[in-house]
Design a protein around this motif. Structure first.
Motif, short mmCIF file in Angstrom:
data_model
loop_
_atom_site.label_atom_id
_atom_site.label_comp_id
_atom_site.label_asym_id
_atom_site.label_seq_id
_atom_site.Cartn_x
_atom_site.Cartn_y
_atom_site.Cartn_z
N ASP A 169 0.94 -1.36 -0.25
CA ASP A 169 0.06 0.02 0.06
C ASP A 169 0.90 1.32 -0.01
O ASP A 169 0.42 2.36 -0.30
CB ASP A 169 -1.00 0.11 1.33
N GLU A 170 2.08 1.28 0.51
CA GLU A 170 2.83 2.24 0.44
C GLU A 170 3.41 2.96 -0.62
O GLU A 170 3.65 3.95 -0.94
CB GLU A 170 4.22 1.91 1.83
N LEU A 171 3.44 1.68 -1.60
CA LEU A 171 3.73 2.28 -3.00
C LEU A 171 2.83 2.87 -3.71
O LEU A 171 3.17 4.02 -4.31
CB LEU A 171 4.12 0.95 -3.73
N LEU A 172 1.49 2.86 -3.37
CA LEU A 172 0.65 3.31 -3.92
C LEU A 172 0.37 4.77 -3.46
O LEU A 172 0.28 5.76 -4.10
CB LEU A 172 -0.95 2.55 -3.61
N GLU A 173 0.60 4.87 -2.19
CA GLU A 173 0.62 6.08 -1.32
C GLU A 173 1.66 7.10 -1.64
O GLU A 173 1.19 8.50 -2.05
CB GLU A 173 0.58 6.07 0.11
N SER A 174 2.84 6.64 -1.99
CA SER A 174 3.86 7.39 -2.39
C SER A 174 3.83 7.76 -3.98
O SER A 174 4.06 9.03 -4.07
CB SER A 174 5.38 6.86 -2.39
N ALA A 175 3.10 7.06 -4.73
CA ALA A 175 2.77 7.40 -6.06
C ALA A 175 1.78 8.47 -6.00
O ALA A 175 1.83 9.58 -7.11
CB ALA A 175 2.44 6.26 -7.06
N GLN A 176 0.87 8.36 -5.17
CA GLN A 176 -0.32 9.36 -5.18
C GLN A 176 0.07 10.82 -4.65
O GLN A 176 -0.21 11.77 -5.13
CB GLN A 176 -1.47 8.88 -4.26
N MET A 177 1.18 10.82 -3.86
CA MET A 177 1.60 12.00 -3.40
C MET A 177 2.45 12.73 -4.25
O MET A 177 2.55 13.88 -4.38
CB MET A 177 2.65 11.55 -2.13
N ASP A 178 2.90 11.83 -5.42
CA ASP A 178 3.62 12.49 -6.45
C ASP A 178 2.65 12.93 -7.72
O ASP A 178 3.09 13.21 -8.70
CB ASP A 178 4.74 11.58 -7.08
N GLY A 179 1.40 12.71 -7.56
CA GLY A 179 0.17 13.14 -8.23
C GLY A 179 -0.07 12.16 -9.43
O GLY A 179 -0.49 12.58 -10.41
N CYS A 180 0.30 10.81 -9.08
CA CYS A 180 0.01 9.66 -9.97
C CYS A 180 -1.35 9.20 -9.75
O CYS A 180 -1.93 9.10 -8.67
CB CYS A 180 0.96 8.49 -9.82
N THR A 182 -4.84 6.66 -10.34
CA THR A 182 -4.98 5.15 -10.09
C THR A 182 -4.69 4.52 -11.60
O THR A 182 -4.20 3.34 -11.51
CB THR A 182 -6.07 4.85 -9.69
N VAL A 183 -5.25 4.99 -12.52
CA VAL A 183 -5.15 4.27 -13.86
C VAL A 183 -3.57 4.12 -14.11
O VAL A 183 -3.20 3.31 -14.70
CB VAL A 183 -5.83 5.23 -14.89
N ARG A 184 -2.96 5.38 -14.02
CA ARG A 184 -1.56 5.56 -14.36
C ARG A 184 -0.72 4.62 -13.61
O ARG A 184 0.32 3.93 -13.93
CB ARG A 184 -0.95 6.83 -14.23
N PHE A 185 -0.96 4.56 -12.19
CA PHE A 185 -0.33 3.61 -11.18
C PHE A 185 -0.29 2.09 -11.77
O PHE A 185 0.37 1.34 -11.77
CB PHE A 185 -0.79 3.86 -9.80
N PHE A 186 -1.65 1.91 -12.20
CA PHE A 186 -1.70 0.28 -12.67
C PHE A 186 -1.13 -0.06 -13.74
O PHE A 186 -0.42 -0.94 -13.79
CB PHE A 186 -3.31 0.20 -12.92
N PHE A 187 -1.04 0.88 -14.80
CA PHE A 187 -0.27 0.73 -15.98
C PHE A 187 1.17 0.86 -15.95
O PHE A 187 2.07 0.10 -16.69
CB PHE A 187 -0.86 1.44 -17.14
N SER A 188 1.61 1.84 -15.18
CA SER A 188 3.04 2.25 -15.24
C SER A 188 3.77 1.31 -14.09
O SER A 188 5.12 1.35 -14.17
CB SER A 188 3.14 3.70 -14.87
N ILE A 189 3.21 1.06 -12.93
CA ILE A 189 3.77 0.37 -12.00
C ILE A 189 3.19 -0.90 -11.63
O ILE A 189 4.11 -2.10 -11.71
CB ILE A 189 3.76 1.41 -10.67
N VAL A 190 2.20 -1.07 -11.71
CA VAL A 190 1.59 -2.62 -11.13
C VAL A 190 1.72 -3.58 -12.43
O VAL A 190 2.29 -4.76 -12.02
CB VAL A 190 -0.21 -2.50 -10.81
N VAL A 191 1.56 -3.23 -13.61
CA VAL A 191 1.66 -4.46 -14.59
C VAL A 191 3.06 -4.66 -14.87
O VAL A 191 3.29 -5.88 -14.86
CB VAL A 191 1.04 -3.69 -15.88
N PRO A 192 4.27 -3.61 -14.75
CA PRO A 192 5.45 -4.11 -14.93
C PRO A 192 5.82 -5.00 -13.79
O PRO A 192 6.90 -6.10 -14.01
CB PRO A 192 6.29 -2.69 -15.12
N LEU A 193 5.45 -4.82 -12.89
CA LEU A 193 5.74 -5.74 -11.47
C LEU A 193 5.11 -6.87 -11.53
O LEU A 193 5.28 -7.90 -10.59
CB LEU A 193 5.66 -4.93 -10.23
N SER A 194 4.22 -7.24 -12.42
CA SER A 194 3.39 -8.64 -12.44
C SER A 194 3.54 -9.32 -13.44
O SER A 194 2.53 -10.29 -13.99
CB SER A 194 1.69 -7.72 -12.67
N THR A 195 4.69 -9.37 -13.89
CA THR A 195 5.26 -10.37 -15.10
C THR A 195 4.98 -11.85 -14.78
O THR A 195 4.39 -12.50 -15.48
CB THR A 195 6.66 -9.87 -15.60
#
Length: 299
Positions: A169-180, A182-195
């Protein structure tokens, strides 16, 4: 003295372990090996039971009969299309739904999980499912084969567990603090980590769709849409009917020859339908093991 005794006991344990595992491996591999050597042996040797450990003679007649049939190549094309569509649709839905269900801020998450798990124990049955597919206008289309089986409750649970244990959850919170978003977080962070889990879900969908024949048998009437499994089944049934034909003046030698080739075709069918999907495992094995272990042990 105790160290020596323990070392000897470990060696005895390892020897017993390797012996038992080797026996189990041989028990599993021998039927597969027998199918391969039977598919290239002379039909008379196969029917008389002479093929046990080594091929008897050599012939590719069974493969020639199959591969000269244009229906087989059309079945390959259709099955490949169904596999690609099933992997794309299934993985897209499972990954997005699994991530949504892993989020603690999803309203009604427990209700959705209950509804999903409920379908693992109870289903509407064949007739209501057929009526639903018919009402959606998917009868005798490729979507009748792809859509109804695109998402599995088991796949959703494994995927959700993967996201819960891998994406903090901390990864999402830090991304939101940078203005990311939810959609961008999913495609830019979640998907690459989910190989790993994407590869596992793709493999599960591909194997299931490759071996599937019942939906096509129920929903398809146009033979040009038949997958490989139905084409091979039709060839096997046709060869059996030809070998059992007794009407009119039938040459006994012809009946014997048809019966022999029927067995050869049966073994060749198994190889033709199994080899392509088995070829995928070496490339996806590391993702398969890693993804399954993450989704099961930490869940």
């Amino acid at each position: 003295m105790s160290k020596i005794a323990r070392a000897k006991s470990d060696k005895v344990f390892d020897a017993i372990n390797y012996t038992v595992l080797t026996i189990i491996l041989l028990i599993v591999l021998y039927p597969l090996y027998l199918i391969v050597i039977s598919s290239i042996s002379e039909p008379t040797a196969v029917n008389s039971g002479k093929v046990t450990f080594w091929p008897q003679g050599f012939t590719l007649k069974g493969y020639e009969i199959l591969l000269e049939n244009k229906e087989v190549w059309r079945g390959y094309r259709n099955t490949l299309l169904y596999v690609i569509l099933s992997v794309f649709v299934g993985v897209s839905l499972v990954i997005t739904a699994g991530y949504a269900l892993s989020r603690k801020d999803l309203v009604g998450r427990n209700f959705f999980m209950f509804a999903i798990v409920f379908t693992m124990f109870f289903s509407g049955g064949l007739i209501p499912t057929y009526l639903l597919v018919q009402s959606l206008g998917m009868i005798n289309t490729i979507w009748a084969v792809v859509i109804p089986s695109a998402v599995s409750a088991y796949h959703l649970i494994v995927t959700r567990t993967f996201f819960q244990t891998t994406i903090p959850d901390e990864l999402l919170e830090s991304a939101q603090m940078d203005g990311c978003s939810t959609v961008r977080f999913f495609f830019s962070i979640v998907v690459p980590l989910s190989t790993p889990i994407i590869a596992v879900m793709a493999l599960f969908n591909a194997v299931a769709e490759w071996n599937s024949f019942f939906p096509a048998l129920i929903y398809l009437q146009d033979q040009s849409l038949y997958p490989l499994q139905l084409i091979l089944r039709s060839i096997l049934v046709a060869s059996q009917e030809a070998s059992q034909a007794t009407g009119g003046l039938v040459d006994p030698e012809l009946i014997v020859e048809q019966q022999q080739y029927k067995e050869l075709i049966k073994y060749s069918l198994i190889i033709v339908s199994s080899v392509p999907i088995l070829a995928l495992y070496p490339f996806l094995q590391r993702y398969f093991v890693k993804g399954v272990m993450i989704g099961s042990i930490k869940g």
